[in-house]
Design a protein around this motif. Structure first.
Motif, PDB file in Angstrom:
ATOM      1  N   UNK A   1      -3.391 -14.567 -19.867  1.00 51.36           N
ATOM      2  CA  UNK A   1      -2.460 -13.951 -18.933  1.00 51.36           C
ATOM      3  C   UNK A   1      -1.044 -14.411 -19.259  1.00 51.36           C
ATOM      4  N   UNK A   2      -0.195 -13.469 -19.599  1.00 52.57           N
ATOM      5  CA  UNK A   2       1.200 -13.787 -19.915  1.00 52.57           C
ATOM      6  C   UNK A   2       2.025 -13.528 -18.658  1.00 52.57           C
ATOM      7  N   UNK A   3       1.828 -14.369 -17.672  1.00 56.32           N
ATOM      8  CA  UNK A   3       2.488 -14.216 -16.375  1.00 56.32           C
ATOM      9  C   UNK A   3       2.183 -15.445 -15.541  1.00 56.32           C
ATOM     10  N   UNK A   4       2.876 -15.578 -14.426  1.00 55.15           N
ATOM     11  CA  UNK A   4       2.560 -16.607 -13.443  1.00 55.15           C
ATOM     12  C   UNK A   4       1.649 -16.004 -12.378  1.00 55.15           C
TER      13      UNK A   4
ATOM     14  N   UNK B   1      -2.487  -5.962 -16.002  1.00 58.89           N
ATOM     15  CA  UNK B   1      -1.353  -5.503 -16.797  1.00 58.89           C
ATOM     16  C   UNK B   1      -0.651  -6.638 -17.539  1.00 58.89           C
ATOM     17  N   UNK B   2      -1.193  -7.839 -17.465  1.00 58.63           N
ATOM     18  CA  UNK B   2      -0.557  -9.007 -18.104  1.00 58.63           C
ATOM     19  C   UNK B   2      -1.424  -9.622 -19.188  1.00 58.63           C
ATOM     20  N   UNK B   3      -2.551  -8.986 -19.508  1.00 58.86           N
ATOM     21  CA  UNK B   3      -3.537  -9.593 -20.405  1.00 58.86           C
ATOM     22  C   UNK B   3      -3.228  -9.305 -21.875  1.00 58.86           C
TER      23      UNK B   3
ATOM     24  N   UNK C   1      -1.242 -18.347 -19.928  1.00 62.65           N
ATOM     25  CA  UNK C   1      -2.334 -19.097 -19.304  1.00 62.65           C
ATOM     26  C   UNK C   1      -3.629 -18.707 -20.013  1.00 62.65           C
ATOM     27  N   UNK C   2      -4.400 -19.700 -20.437  1.00 63.55           N
ATOM     28  CA  UNK C   2      -5.640 -19.416 -21.161  1.00 63.55           C
ATOM     29  C   UNK C   2      -6.746 -19.029 -20.181  1.00 63.55           C
ATOM     30  N   UNK C   3      -7.382 -17.902 -20.483  1.00 64.01           N
ATOM     31  CA  UNK C   3      -8.383 -17.331 -19.585  1.00 64.01           C
ATOM     32  C   UNK C   3      -9.589 -16.886 -20.405  1.00 64.01           C
TER      33      UNK C   3
ATOM     34  N   UNK D   1      -5.814  -4.634 -21.408  1.00 67.90           N
ATOM     35  CA  UNK D   1      -6.782  -4.115 -20.446  1.00 67.90           C
ATOM     36  C   UNK D   1      -7.217  -2.697 -20.823  1.00 67.90           C
ATOM     37  N   UNK D   2      -6.276  -1.868 -21.228  1.00 68.09           N
ATOM     38  CA  UNK D   2      -6.572  -0.465 -21.533  1.00 68.09           C
ATOM     39  C   UNK D   2      -6.889  -0.223 -23.002  1.00 68.09           C
TER      40      UNK D   2
END
Length: 449
Positions: free
Chosen positions: A253-256, A148-150, A117-119, A189-190
């Protein structure tokens, strides 16, 4: 340091370690936003883009390929007339190393579910959160939910594909320095410092597409840091050009992202939606999931972006106007009490805007829209994006912080202040509008599709 002093005197005196810590606190507390279009009727929804109807049905934020498959299964069009519309397909496979589709024109649901998802990360504190070019509404995501999905890139990857990878002609005259981000290492993120630095280097470009003279550092800092949470008080922050408005880093975001727990609040484009039937759809969508709703001035940027070579323009935009939708069903989970005058002022202005748009086939002039905004500003709760400095460690629970000009009768109660006491500074003054409790997660909403 002198350049930082000119834009951000409050942090200019910090030592290097303290300054870096402050920057990262604000990066992690900022808004992470996904923009999308709003259409009147499900039959008008384009193939391959998230929309309100899909959100209500699936109860999570579908990526563009999932949206394509979902829409393809609903339409009566022949399957071979529907093609993958995501213009950044190459970036997903080249930069993000995601597996290719066996048939690019007809991805399967399983294949689509491997995509992202593009963010956009709203470091420059644009009123719309995302960018108006992506549609008329924005979902601002819950930071702790997505962290944790970025996978992050220092520039918009679609823009990088055009300017640096030459996937398409650069008809917009967008300028990016392609040298700094080489090799193309992503961030998380980290592990974000290099993404921040490469963004700085990539966007300090020449004033003109035919020039090689870079923008002076002090002038660049004035825009980059001056509009950030490190700068002076909102909304008195530097205006920006159209090109600067797209200089965010991409934090995909590589998640739903499931509803309601993955979303902080919704932003609606005041210029396009206030008083319109599509605006009612956004209100209904936010109400269904218990989210707060913010109305944002976008200063007709969406129309300006349709002009030839829009990034050649030197016109400046504020993009700072926001107010909270005071409708009781949209504020019931927030730590704020809304006055009757605020609600009445909103409803009165809505009725006027609705009559005008109905008479003018859904449209309104720029003068009419600007007049509605100025009249509403005197009675509504104006907000700025939540920051670590203003809202402390609970910024990701907040819709924003109240500006001094906000409706004075709409104050958080003493109970609300106590509930938000984890902030060391502003929440003791009742500045931050946050969730007193999160919207409930129903069994239906928590399903994994």
């Amino acid at each position: 340091r002198s350049a930082l002093e000119s834009c951000c005197p409050d942090v200019a005196g910090l030592d290097a370690k303290a300054l870096l810590d402050r920057i990262m606190d604000e990066v992690r507390s900022a808004e992470y936003a996904h923009g999308f279009g709003v259409w009147d009727h499900p039959d008008h929804n384009p193939i391959g883009w998230f929309n309100l109807d899909l959100g209500e049905e699936y109860r999570f934020l579908l990526n563009s390929h999932q949206a394509e498959v979902a829409m393809r299964n609903k339409t009566d069009l022949p399957k071979d007339e529907l093609q993958s519309v995501d213009p950044t397909l190459n970036a997903e496979e080249y930069l993000f190393k995601l597996p290719p589709f066996q048939n690019i024109s007809k991805p399967t649901w399983d294949e689509a579910s491997t995509r992202l998802v593009y963010v956009a990360q709203n470091w420059r504190r644009l009123s719309f959160g995302s960018h108006p070019i992506y549609g008329e509404a924005t979902l601002v995501l819950v930071n702790d939910y997505i962290k944790d999905t970025i996978l992050a890139s220092p520039v918009d990857t679609g823009s990088w594909e055009v300017v640096c990878n030459h996937t398409e002609p650069n008809t917009w005259h967008l300028r990016i320095d392609c040298k700094p981000w080489n090799p193309q290492l992503l961030g998380t993120w980290n592990h974000f410092y290099h993404v921040f630095l490469k963004n700085l280097q990539s966007w300090r470009v020449a004033r003109d597409i035919n020039s090689t003279v870079r923008i002076p550092l002090q002038e660049f800092f004035h825009s980059f840091f001056g509009r950030s949470p490190l700068g002076q008080g909102y909304p008195n922050i530097p205006k920006l050009t159209l090109e600067q408005s797209v200089s965010y880093w991409e934090t995909n975001v590589v998640a739903n992202v499931r509803f309601p727990e993955g979303v902080r609040f919704v932003i609606a484009d005041f210029d396009s939606l206030f008083g319109a039937s599509r605006g009612l759809k956004v209100q209904s969508f936010a109400r269904k999931f218990g989210w707060g709703l913010v109305w944002a001035r976008t200063e007709f940027v969406q129309q300006e972006m349709k002009q030839p070579q829009p990034f050649d323009s030197k016109e400046l935009f504020s993009l700072t106007g926001r107010f909270l939708d005071p409708s009781p069903e949209l504020t019931k989970y927030l730590n704020i009490t809304i006055s009757d005058g605020t609600i009445d002022g909103f409803q009165s202005a809505w009725a006027i805007a609705h009559r005008v748009r109905t008479k003018q086939e859904g449209n309104a002039t720029r003068g009419q829209i600007t007049e509605w905004w100025h009249k509403l500003s005197a009675t509504q709760i104006e907000l700025a994006p939540a920051t670590a400095t203003r809202c402390g460690g609970i910024a990701s629970r907040c819709v924003g912080y109240r500006l001094p000009s906000s409706a004075s009768s709409s104050k958080p109660s003493s109970e609300d202040k106590e509930d938000s006491s984890t902030s060391k500074k502003s929440l003791e003054d009742g500045d931050c509008v946050c969730y007193r409790e999160r919207p409930p997660i129903t069994a239906e909403a928590s399903l994994v599709v």
